[in-house]
Design a protein around this motif. Structure first.
Motif, PDB file in Angstrom:
ATOM      1  N   HIS A 127      82.557  26.277  96.284  1.00 48.94           N
ATOM      2  CA  HIS A 127      82.557  24.819  96.354  1.00 48.94           C
ATOM      3  C   HIS A 127      81.186  24.274  96.751  1.00 48.94           C
ATOM      4  N   SER A 128      80.419  25.039  97.514  1.00 46.28           N
ATOM      5  CA  SER A 128      79.063  24.587  97.889  1.00 46.28           C
ATOM      6  C   SER A 128      78.187  24.411  96.657  1.00 46.28           C
ATOM      7  N   ASP A 129      78.322  25.316  95.680  1.00 45.32           N
ATOM      8  CA  ASP A 129      77.570  25.165  94.431  1.00 45.32           C
ATOM      9  C   ASP A 129      78.000  23.889  93.712  1.00 45.32           C
ATOM     10  N   LEU A 130      79.306  23.658  93.653  1.00 40.10           N
ATOM     11  CA  LEU A 130      79.821  22.453  93.006  1.00 40.10           C
ATOM     12  C   LEU A 130      79.376  21.193  93.741  1.00 40.10           C
ATOM     13  N   SER A 131      79.230  21.296  95.067  1.00 35.72           N
ATOM     14  CA  SER A 131      78.780  20.147  95.858  1.00 35.72           C
ATOM     15  C   SER A 131      77.324  19.804  95.588  1.00 35.72           C
ATOM     16  N   VAL A 132      76.530  20.778  95.166  1.00 35.91           N
ATOM     17  CA  VAL A 132      75.159  20.482  94.752  1.00 35.91           C
ATOM     18  C   VAL A 132      75.201  19.822  93.374  1.00 35.91           C
ATOM     19  N   ILE A 133      76.017  20.359  92.487  1.00 38.31           N
ATOM     20  CA  ILE A 133      76.112  19.796  91.135  1.00 38.31           C
ATOM     21  C   ILE A 133      76.556  18.336  91.180  1.00 38.31           C
ATOM     22  N   ASN A 134      77.562  18.020  92.005  1.00 36.67           N
ATOM     23  CA  ASN A 134      78.056  16.635  92.013  1.00 36.67           C
ATOM     24  C   ASN A 134      77.249  15.714  92.922  1.00 36.67           C
ATOM     25  N   GLY A 135      76.311  16.261  93.705  1.00 32.03           N
ATOM     26  CA  GLY A 135      75.449  15.444  94.543  1.00 32.03           C
ATOM     27  C   GLY A 135      75.915  15.270  95.976  1.00 32.03           C
ATOM     28  N   ASP A 136      77.064  15.836  96.353  1.00 32.17           N
ATOM     29  CA  ASP A 136      77.536  15.739  97.740  1.00 32.17           C
ATOM     30  C   ASP A 136      76.641  16.513  98.706  1.00 32.17           C
ATOM     31  N   ARG A 137      75.965  17.522  98.222  1.00 33.47           N
ATOM     32  CA  ARG A 137      75.069  18.352  99.028  1.00 33.47           C
ATOM     33  C   ARG A 137      73.693  18.289  98.361  1.00 33.47           C
ATOM     34  N   PRO A 138      72.948  17.234  98.570  1.00 36.55           N
ATOM     35  CA  PRO A 138      71.695  17.041  97.837  1.00 36.55           C
ATOM     36  C   PRO A 138      70.674  18.159  98.070  1.00 36.55           C
ATOM     37  N   ARG A 139      70.009  18.517  97.009  1.00 39.78           N
ATOM     38  CA  ARG A 139      68.919  19.495  97.024  1.00 39.78           C
ATOM     39  C   ARG A 139      67.817  18.963  96.128  1.00 39.78           C
ATOM     40  N   ASP A 140      66.602  19.447  96.364  1.00 39.49           N
ATOM     41  CA  ASP A 140      65.500  19.108  95.472  1.00 39.49           C
ATOM     42  C   ASP A 140      65.743  19.760  94.118  1.00 39.49           C
ATOM     43  N   MET A 141      65.440  19.030  93.076  1.00 34.80           N
ATOM     44  CA  MET A 141      65.615  19.503  91.706  1.00 34.80           C
ATOM     45  C   MET A 141      64.264  19.843  91.119  1.00 34.80           C
ATOM     46  N   PRO A 142      64.223  20.678  90.122  1.00 34.59           N
ATOM     47  CA  PRO A 142      65.286  21.533  89.594  1.00 34.59           C
ATOM     48  C   PRO A 142      65.529  22.721  90.519  1.00 34.59           C
ATOM     49  N   VAL A 143      66.725  23.298  90.409  1.00 29.13           N
ATOM     50  CA  VAL A 143      67.107  24.399  91.285  1.00 29.13           C
ATOM     51  C   VAL A 143      67.857  25.469  90.489  1.00 29.13           C
ATOM     52  N   ALA A 144      67.614  26.720  90.855  1.00 26.31           N
ATOM     53  CA  ALA A 144      68.373  27.852  90.309  1.00 26.31           C
ATOM     54  C   ALA A 144      69.531  28.079  91.281  1.00 26.31           C
ATOM     55  N   LEU A 145      70.727  27.716  90.864  1.00 29.58           N
ATOM     56  CA  LEU A 145      71.890  27.717  91.753  1.00 29.58           C
ATOM     57  C   LEU A 145      72.435  29.117  92.049  1.00 29.58           C
TER      58      LEU A 145
END
Length: 153
Positions: A49-67
């Motif tokens: 779910h943490s990966d999905l939270s980055v995809i949907n923006g709930d867990r913001p990360r700098d882009m681009p990112v290798a998940l």
């Protein structure tokens, strides 16, 4: 070396992800490992779910990112000052590394390592570097693992 990664260029893709396809499988360049680092070949990775939270923006990360941050792998090569591992060793990758020196680490709470948390927020490895690029563009590491890749440092 060349490798393949699951690249996320922007957060907030619409669902279902089978239609919007927020991850793109691309070829990328992986730098040699630095001091205390190693190159691993992924054997298995879990989608969490943490990966999905980055995809949907709930867990913001700098882009681009290798998940990807849950994986097992095989050591391909080791960098300088790596003494505990050698090529061929099977390893489990951890998304909460520890420096061994900060206050939480010294108190026996390495999962709360301050330098590791700062590195994860910057998209770098705990040593400060970034080892993935594509066409001259630096790609961020997902919490120091980038498990949705064929190889990683």
């Amino acid at each position: 070396m060349k490798t393949e990664i699951a690249l996320l260029r922007e957060m907030g893709a619409r669902r279902p992800y089978t239609d919007s396809r927020p991850l793109e499988i691309v070829e990328a360049e992986l730098d040699e490992p630095g001091s205390g680092e190693m190159v691993v070949r992924m054997a298995a990775a879990g989608l969490c779910h943490s990966d999905l939270s980055v995809i949907n923006g709930d867990r913001p990360r700098d882009m681009p990112v290798a998940l990807g941050h849950e994986a097992s792998a095989v050591v391909e090569s080791v960098g300088p000052n790596v003494t505990r591992f050698q090529p061929g060793d099977h390893v489990v990758l951890i998304f909460a590394p520890s420096c061994g020196h900060c206050v939480p680490c010294a108190e026996g709470r390495p999962a709360l390592c301050e330098p590791a948390a700062a590195a994860a927020g910057r998209g770098s490895l705990i040593g400060g570097g970034k080892r993935i690029s594509r066409n001259g563009e630096t790609i961020n590491h997902h919490v120091g693992v980038s498990a949705f890749s064929r190889h990683a440092v």
